[in-house]
Design a protein around this motif. Structure first.
Motif, PDB file in Angstrom:
ATOM      1  N   THR A 237       0.819  -1.221   0.000  1.00 24.68           N
ATOM      2  CA  THR A 237       0.000   0.000   0.000  1.00 24.68           C
ATOM      3  C   THR A 237       0.845   1.260   0.000  1.00 24.68           C
ATOM      4  O   THR A 237       0.318   2.342  -0.263  1.00 24.68           O
ATOM      5  CB  THR A 237      -0.931   0.028   1.231  1.00 24.68           C
ATOM      6  N   ALA A 238       2.139   1.163   0.305  1.00 25.58           N
ATOM      7  CA  ALA A 238       2.992   2.350   0.406  1.00 25.58           C
ATOM      8  C   ALA A 238       3.111   3.043  -0.944  1.00 25.58           C
ATOM      9  O   ALA A 238       3.469   2.425  -1.952  1.00 25.58           O
ATOM     10  CB  ALA A 238       4.373   1.963   0.914  1.00 25.58           C
ATOM     11  N   GLU A 239       2.858   4.325  -0.953  1.00 23.48           N
ATOM     12  CA  GLU A 239       2.885   5.099  -2.195  1.00 23.48           C
ATOM     13  C   GLU A 239       4.257   5.053  -2.856  1.00 23.48           C
ATOM     14  O   GLU A 239       4.364   4.965  -4.087  1.00 23.48           O
ATOM     15  CB  GLU A 239       2.480   6.549  -1.900  1.00 23.48           C
ATOM     16  N   HIS A 240       5.347   5.133  -2.044  1.00 19.84           N
ATOM     17  CA  HIS A 240       6.676   5.182  -2.648  1.00 19.84           C
ATOM     18  C   HIS A 240       7.047   3.881  -3.355  1.00 19.84           C
ATOM     19  O   HIS A 240       7.952   3.882  -4.204  1.00 19.84           O
ATOM     20  CB  HIS A 240       7.740   5.533  -1.599  1.00 19.84           C
ATOM     21  N   GLN A 241       6.345   2.791  -3.039  1.00 21.23           N
ATOM     22  CA  GLN A 241       6.644   1.539  -3.737  1.00 21.23           C
ATOM     23  C   GLN A 241       6.086   1.530  -5.166  1.00 21.23           C
ATOM     24  O   GLN A 241       6.509   0.690  -5.979  1.00 21.23           O
ATOM     25  CB  GLN A 241       6.074   0.341  -2.964  1.00 21.23           C
ATOM     26  N   THR A 242       5.181   2.439  -5.484  1.00 20.94           N
ATOM     27  CA  THR A 242       4.635   2.439  -6.840  1.00 20.94           C
ATOM     28  C   THR A 242       5.704   2.793  -7.873  1.00 20.94           C
ATOM     29  O   THR A 242       5.718   2.231  -8.970  1.00 20.94           O
ATOM     30  CB  THR A 242       3.441   3.403  -6.958  1.00 20.94           C
ATOM     31  N   ALA A 243       6.597   3.717  -7.519  1.00 18.21           N
ATOM     32  CA  ALA A 243       7.681   4.068  -8.438  1.00 18.21           C
ATOM     33  C   ALA A 243       8.626   2.885  -8.611  1.00 18.21           C
ATOM     34  O   ALA A 243       9.090   2.599  -9.727  1.00 18.21           O
ATOM     35  CB  ALA A 243       8.441   5.286  -7.926  1.00 18.21           C
ATOM     36  N   ASN A 244       8.918   2.181  -7.511  1.00 17.38           N
ATOM     37  CA  ASN A 244       9.771   0.998  -7.605  1.00 17.38           C
ATOM     38  C   ASN A 244       9.119  -0.075  -8.471  1.00 17.38           C
ATOM     39  O   ASN A 244       9.793  -0.752  -9.264  1.00 17.38           O
ATOM     40  CB  ASN A 244      10.052   0.441  -6.215  1.00 17.38           C
ATOM     41  N   ALA A 245       7.801  -0.230  -8.322  1.00 15.20           N
ATOM     42  CA  ALA A 245       7.095  -1.225  -9.120  1.00 15.20           C
ATOM     43  C   ALA A 245       7.120  -0.865 -10.599  1.00 15.20           C
ATOM     44  O   ALA A 245       7.261  -1.745 -11.462  1.00 15.20           O
ATOM     45  CB  ALA A 245       5.654  -1.350  -8.632  1.00 15.20           C
ATOM     46  N   ALA A 246       6.989   0.424 -10.912  1.00 12.37           N
ATOM     47  CA  ALA A 246       7.027   0.846 -12.311  1.00 12.37           C
ATOM     48  C   ALA A 246       8.377   0.531 -12.944  1.00 12.37           C
ATOM     49  O   ALA A 246       8.464   0.076 -14.100  1.00 12.37           O
ATOM     50  CB  ALA A 246       6.721   2.337 -12.410  1.00 12.37           C
ATOM     51  N   VAL A 247       9.454   0.759 -12.189  1.00 13.63           N
ATOM     52  CA  VAL A 247      10.794   0.451 -12.696  1.00 13.63           C
ATOM     53  C   VAL A 247      10.953  -1.061 -12.871  1.00 13.63           C
ATOM     54  O   VAL A 247      11.495  -1.531 -13.880  1.00 13.63           O
ATOM     55  CB  VAL A 247      11.868   1.002 -11.737  1.00 13.63           C
TER      56      VAL A 247
END
Length: 407
Positions: A237-247
């Motif tokens: 649910t952490a927002e900052h993990q979305t950028a990591n997931a996109a990469v």
């Protein structure tokens, strides 16, 4: 591991052989299995007999440990047809590695670095887990100065290079953000012609013989306690993990592997672990490391997760920030107030910079041991608590003490 005959190894130190070949490499005698080479580093020399009892094929006391591990990792790498992904970045490299491993594993035989096996010992140890049928190997590459990533790449020879971002880390060693960028750029320089570089939007790449991918801002939505990133459902649910997931998704595409509809990621220890606390509270254990970028992200996640519950931040020093360290700590103190932190426990000399920046209730402790005692008095039932600091502070001891209360 792809087997190596002992007579193929160059002279690496004092070798005590009990077989003709090795099928694994370990630096921890407790992890030795039959057929392994146990490399005795430091006090490891005291555990050679234990390794032999556990079935080690040989023990090695290396003359130069880093050179020995480099030689072993390089030999296995030379015999593997796996595609190698090297991941570095100022923040998010371990989480991106974890996400990519979870995405890759259903479609390809995958080996990924454990935890933060990302240095001159960890990277070769990961390479020494390659089997003949391994298709993908995901490495995390540390940067603690100029030349380190280049050295690791000479061992690993990555096909795909991933730079998650560039931020103010290790400034004592590289001097500036430009220095960070230059050091991270060693990964791009090491890629073979025809390789793929995944880099931030503004990261300069001068080579014209690579495929350059710049992952953009992903499409994100929430559903039933899960996060949907570019159409893939994740269990965070952490927002900052979305950028990591996109990469990670872009790296998966570069590998030519299919995107699953749904994936559950097992993140490495002490990186945003969430554990229940008494009274409906929650502990966010992000104690593995910290820098200004990851601190801001963690405080934003604390605020988003807490909702109407009391917000407690236990923040230790951020290391290796050079002469600007006091100002960075003051900025994070203001950030804590901006995100509505109700109570702040600062740890370490530099941690004093977090104080008096707008948080109403505040305390200070000189070290992790004292911080654990302060935290026991500060945290109340129902609180949502963030624990975060640079690795050297050892705040996992605070998190473990808090978690023990609810065990």
């Amino acid at each position: 591991m792809i087997p190596l005959r002992l007579d193929e190894l160059p002279p690496l130190g004092e070798l005590d052989a009990h077989a003709d070949e090795i099928t694994g490499v370990q630096v921890d005698s407790r992890r030795v299995e039959r057929g392994d080479l146990f490399v005795a580093v430091g006090r490891g020399i005291e555990f050679r007999n234990e390794a032999l009892v556990r079935g080690a094929a040989a023990t090695l006391v290396p003359a130069e440990p880093f050179e020995a591990f480099a030689a072993l990792g390089s030999l296995v790498r030379e015999r593997s047809e796996a595609r190698i992904v090297g991941i570095t970045g100022s923040t998010g490299k371990t989480s991106t590695k974890d996400i990519l491993a979870a995405l890759s594993a259903p479609a390809a035989r995958t080996v990924a670095a454990e935890a933060s096996f990302n240095n001159e010992i960890g990277v070769p140890l990961t390479l020494c887990r390659l089997e003949a049928d391994t298709e993908v190997c995901i490495l995390e590459l540390a940067m603690r100065g100029f030349g380190q990533i280049a050295d690791l790449c000479r061992i690993a020879r990555p096909d795909i290079g991933v730079i998650t971002n560039v931020g103010p880390v290790h400034l004592e060693l590289v001097g500036s953000l430009e220095g960070v960028q230059r050091a991270k750029g060693e990964l791009v320089a090491a890629l073979p012609p025809g390789g793929t570089a995944l880099v931030p939007e503004d990261f300069p790449v001068e080579r014209d013989d690579l495929e350059i991918v710049r992952p953009g801002r992903p499409e994100v939505s929430r559903e039933n306690g899960r996060t949907i990133v570019d159409g893939v459902s994740f269990n965070f649910t952490a927002e900052h993990q979305t950028a990591n997931a996109a990469v990670a998704l872009a790296a998966l595409d570069a590998l030519g592997l299919p995107r699953p509809e749904r994936v559950d990621v097992e993140f490495s220890r002490w990186r945003g672990e969430e554990l229940p606390l008494p009274g409906g509270g929650l502990l966010i254990n992000d104690a593995y490391n910290a820098n200004p970028v990851s601190m801001r992200a963690a405080l934003a996640h604390l605020a988003a997760t807490a909702g109407n519950r009391r917000r407690v931040a236990i923040l230790g020093e951020m290391a290796e920030l050079g002469s600007g360290a006091p100002a960075y700590h003051e900025e994070i103190g203001h950030e804590a107030a901006r995100h509505g932190v109700d109570a702040l426990l600062a740890v370490g000399v530099l941690g004093r910079g977090y104080l008096d920046r707008g948080v109403a209730e505040q305390r200070w402790a000189p070290d992790a041991e004292r911080a654990a005692a302060e935290a026991a008095e500060l945290v109340q039932p129902g609180d949502v608590v963030l624990v975060k600091a640079s690795r050297a502070v050892g705040l996992e001891r605070v998190a473990e003490a808090l978690a023990a209360v609810s065990a």
